[in-house]
Design a protein around this motif. Structure first.
Motif, PDB file in Angstrom:
ATOM      1  N   SER A  23       0.869  -1.197   0.113  1.00 11.79           N
ATOM      2  CA  SER A  23       0.107  -0.020  -0.014  1.00 11.79           C
ATOM      3  C   SER A  23       0.921   1.471  -0.263  1.00 11.79           C
ATOM      4  O   SER A  23       0.186   2.278  -0.130  1.00 11.79           O
ATOM      5  N   GLY A  24       2.210   1.250   0.129  1.00 15.01           N
ATOM      6  CA  GLY A  24       2.960   2.290   0.054  1.00 15.01           C
ATOM      7  C   GLY A  24       4.030   2.470   1.429  1.00 15.01           C
ATOM      8  O   GLY A  24       3.886   1.411   2.007  1.00 15.01           O
ATOM      9  N   PRO A  25       4.824   3.163   1.425  1.00 10.79           N
ATOM     10  CA  PRO A  25       5.851   3.218   2.492  1.00 10.79           C
ATOM     11  C   PRO A  25       5.149   3.271   3.947  1.00 10.79           C
ATOM     12  O   PRO A  25       4.206   4.036   3.976  1.00 10.79           O
ATOM     13  N   SER A  26       5.814   2.731   4.607  1.00 13.11           N
ATOM     14  CA  SER A  26       5.230   2.715   6.203  1.00 13.11           C
ATOM     15  C   SER A  26       6.512   2.826   7.085  1.00 13.11           C
ATOM     16  O   SER A  26       7.506   2.249   6.886  1.00 13.11           O
ATOM     17  N   ALA A  27       6.333   3.710   8.139  1.00 13.24           N
ATOM     18  CA  ALA A  27       7.244   3.658   9.192  1.00 13.24           C
ATOM     19  C   ALA A  27       6.689   3.754  10.666  1.00 13.24           C
ATOM     20  O   ALA A  27       5.643   3.951  10.700  1.00 13.24           O
ATOM     21  N   ARG A  28       7.451   3.317  11.727  1.00 14.89           N
ATOM     22  CA  ARG A  28       6.882   3.152  12.987  1.00 14.89           C
ATOM     23  C   ARG A  28       8.215   3.316  14.074  1.00 14.89           C
ATOM     24  O   ARG A  28       9.277   3.357  13.313  1.00 14.89           O
ATOM     25  N   PHE A  29       7.864   3.925  14.948  1.00 16.51           N
ATOM     26  CA  PHE A  29       8.785   4.295  16.162  1.00 16.51           C
ATOM     27  C   PHE A  29       7.946   4.502  17.444  1.00 16.51           C
ATOM     28  O   PHE A  29       6.910   4.900  17.464  1.00 16.51           O
ATOM     29  N   ARG A  30       8.774   4.462  18.590  1.00 15.73           N
ATOM     30  CA  ARG A  30       8.286   4.463  19.638  1.00 15.73           C
ATOM     31  C   ARG A  30       8.460   5.938  20.502  1.00 15.73           C
ATOM     32  O   ARG A  30       9.682   6.341  20.210  1.00 15.73           O
ATOM     33  N   LEU A  31       7.302   6.585  21.124  1.00 21.92           N
ATOM     34  CA  LEU A  31       7.577   7.784  21.439  1.00 21.92           C
ATOM     35  C   LEU A  31       7.293   7.949  22.716  1.00 21.92           C
ATOM     36  O   LEU A  31       6.507   7.276  23.520  1.00 21.92           O
ATOM     37  N   ALA A  32       8.274   8.417  23.807  1.00 16.75           N
ATOM     38  CA  ALA A  32       8.314   8.450  25.189  1.00 16.75           C
ATOM     39  C   ALA A  32       7.655   9.838  25.610  1.00 16.75           C
ATOM     40  O   ALA A  32       8.240  10.822  25.251  1.00 16.75           O
ATOM     41  N   VAL A  33       6.620   9.780  26.181  1.00 15.55           N
ATOM     42  CA  VAL A  33       6.130  11.166  26.666  1.00 15.55           C
ATOM     43  C   VAL A  33       6.021  10.965  28.322  1.00 15.55           C
ATOM     44  O   VAL A  33       5.420  10.413  29.000  1.00 15.55           O
ATOM     45  N   THR A  34       6.828  12.005  28.768  1.00 15.13           N
ATOM     46  CA  THR A  34       7.133  11.987  30.250  1.00 15.13           C
ATOM     47  C   THR A  34       6.292  13.389  30.997  1.00 15.13           C
ATOM     48  O   THR A  34       6.607  14.567  30.430  1.00 15.13           O
ATOM     49  N   ALA A  35       5.726  13.063  31.743  1.00 15.10           N
ATOM     50  CA  ALA A  35       4.846  14.323  32.426  1.00 15.10           C
ATOM     51  C   ALA A  35       5.980  14.878  33.480  1.00 15.10           C
ATOM     52  O   ALA A  35       6.646  13.927  34.029  1.00 15.10           O
ATOM     53  N   ARG A  36       5.917  16.164  33.382  1.00 16.09           N
ATOM     54  CA  ARG A  36       6.938  16.870  34.397  1.00 16.09           C
ATOM     55  C   ARG A  36       5.953  17.893  35.185  1.00 16.09           C
ATOM     56  O   ARG A  36       5.345  18.133  34.705  1.00 16.09           O
ATOM     57  N   TYR A  37       6.469  17.953  36.389  1.00 14.88           N
ATOM     58  CA  TYR A  37       5.646  18.758  37.446  1.00 14.88           C
ATOM     59  C   TYR A  37       6.785  19.587  38.374  1.00 14.88           C
ATOM     60  O   TYR A  37       7.696  19.106  38.476  1.00 14.88           O
TER      61      TYR A  37
END
Length: 158
Positions: A23-37
């Protein structure tokens, strides 16, 4: 259909994996989202819980993602949130994926230089001769719409 659109700000946790699919090019990666306070007792910023998302990019966004991102870079991802629950080997697993619409570097942490991605060059169209739009009138050699040639003015005799 209603979709949950999210904007996640975090860091690239894994190197993007690029694949050419039917179906065409595909890419994936993991994203880390850290809450800061702000911790008032310690009088400093403190890291909270870290959420991990699998980010999926398709077509040209996949190609540009694979060429632009590396582990640790701060990014902003906008896309559709997909939360899935599976049972694997008797355990319940929940995954949160983002089907990306836009991905970019977070410029609050540094600079970035934008370069437009090159599109595959299409074969140039073969050169065609200019069409003759003006047709001569019957019995005339002067094309329609063209000014008729006037005979030259006779030279003045002095």
């Amino acid at each position: 259909m209603n979709e949950t659109m999210v904007c996640a700000v975090g860091r690239v946790a894994t190197q993007p994996v690029y694949r050419e699919m039917a179906s065409g090019p595909s890419a994936r990666f993991r994203l880390a989202v850290t809450a800061r306070y702000w911790d008032r007792e310690k009088n400093m910023w403190t890291d909270g819980h870290t959420n991990f998302f699998t980010v999926w990019a398709n077509r040209q966004l996949a190609t540009n993602t694979a060429a632009s991102l590396t582990v640790g870079e701060p990014v902003i991802v906008q896309g559709r949130l997909k939360v899935r629950t599976d049972v694997r080997e008797g355990q319940s697993w929940t995954s949160a994926d983002i089907d990306a619409v836009a991905i970019g570097h977070d410029l609050a942490w540094g600079t970035s230089a934008f370069r437009r991605g090159g599109k595959p060059e299409a074969a140039p169209a073969p050169a065609q001769p200019e069409p003759n739009w003006e047709m001569p009138q019957e019995g005339s050699s002067v094309p329609t719409g063209a000014p008729a040639q006037q005979p030259p003015e006779p030279a003045a005799l002095t």
